[in-house]
Design an enzyme around this catalytic site. Structure first.
Site, mmCIF file in Angstrom:
data_model
loop_
_atom_site.group_PDB
_atom_site.id
_atom_site.type_symbol
_atom_site.label_atom_id
_atom_site.label_comp_id
_atom_site.label_asym_id
_atom_site.label_seq_id
_atom_site.Cartn_x
_atom_site.Cartn_y
_atom_site.Cartn_z
ATOM 1 C CB ILE A 135 -0.943 0.035 1.224
ATOM 2 C CG1 ILE A 135 -1.824 -1.229 1.269
ATOM 3 C CG2 ILE A 135 -1.822 1.283 1.192
ATOM 4 C CD1 ILE A 135 -1.252 -2.355 2.086
ATOM 5 C CB CYS A 136 1.052 4.213 0.434
ATOM 6 S SG CYS A 136 1.431 5.976 0.428
ATOM 7 C CB THR A 137 5.854 4.985 -0.119
ATOM 8 O OG1 THR A 137 5.504 5.108 1.268
ATOM 9 C CG2 THR A 137 5.519 6.274 -0.850
ATOM 10 N N GLY A 138 4.858 1.643 0.400
ATOM 11 C CA GLY A 138 5.341 0.309 0.736
ATOM 12 C C GLY A 138 5.844 -0.429 -0.494
ATOM 13 N N GLY A 173 -2.521 2.317 -4.463
ATOM 14 C CA GLY A 173 -2.085 3.705 -4.447
ATOM 15 C C GLY A 173 -1.965 4.235 -3.022
#
Length: 221
Positions: A98-101, A148
């Site tokens: 999730i996200c910048t993971g 995202g």
């Protein structure tokens, strides 16, 4: 079904708490919230999260989930975190972020040649790990699923639940948790936000944050 969430200091809590709330309702699911040493980690909201166990005590994940946050800059340089994700991914049925993971997956070599996404302010950095950005809220490429920014983790969780247990189960969990978004304002994505809001937010937060993330990535590749 063992679902492993990998946490680190300065994690964005909703990246984690959104999908874990939904995935924990998956029939037969056991959630494992793990950190490197089993100790609590800080969040970007000023409180800590206490994990279930350390990496050493964690079982093999069937679903591996890696959230994001500003702490990703340090996490991708932490060999214990990256090695754990890489090893878990070898036996996982689904590898997710999730996200910048997504950049932790990238540091583990899991994005090479893949379609992927992350928070809109950082998508230009995905090619540094050999990935191609796909402009969607949730992107699936084989057993790799990337979401995202932040709230998209809930959509990702519902898509994964549907893939595993069927659409009826996903809809049931969606209703149980009353996920029926009706935000009071338009926006929430680049396409639906004004140039002024986007520009101000980039200047105030994300130009610097993305530059720092790029430097962190370049330092490990």
């Amino acid at each position: 079904m063992d679902i492993v969430f990998v946490l680190f200091d300065n994690v964005t809590q909703l990246d984690f708490t959104g999908p874990v709330q939904f995935l924990s309702r998956l029939p037969g699911a056991t959630v494992h919230v793990v950190t490197k040493d089993g100790e609590a980690v800080t969040t970007d909201c000023g409180f800590d999260i206490l994990p279930r166990s350390s990496f050493a005590e964690c079982p093999q994940a069937e679903i591996l989930c890696v959230p994001g946050g500003h702490g990703v800059r340090e996490a991708i340089a932490d060999t214990a975190i990256v090695d754990f994700v890489r090893q878990q991914a070898k036996g996982a049925e689904y590898i997710t972020s999730i996200c910048t993971g997504a950049f932790i997956l990238g540091a583990a070599g899991l994005l090479q040649g893949k379609q992927a996404t992350c928070h809109w302010a950082y998508t230009q950095l995905l090619p540094l790990f050999g990935a191609t950005h796909q402009p969607a809220r949730v992107v699936r490429d084989g057993n790799l699923i990337t979401a995202g920014g932040v709230t998209s983790g809930i959509d990702f969780a519902l898509e994964l639940i549907a893939a595993i247990a069927g659409e009826e189960m996903a809809r049931t969990i969606q209703l149980a948790l009353e996920y029926d978004p009706a935000p009071p304002f338009g926006g929430g994505s680049l396409a639906r936000s004004s140039d002024e809001i986007v520009g101000n937010l980039r200047a105030r937060v994300y130009d610097k944050a993305a530059s720092e993330m790029k430097i962190a990535i370049q330092n490990i590749i």
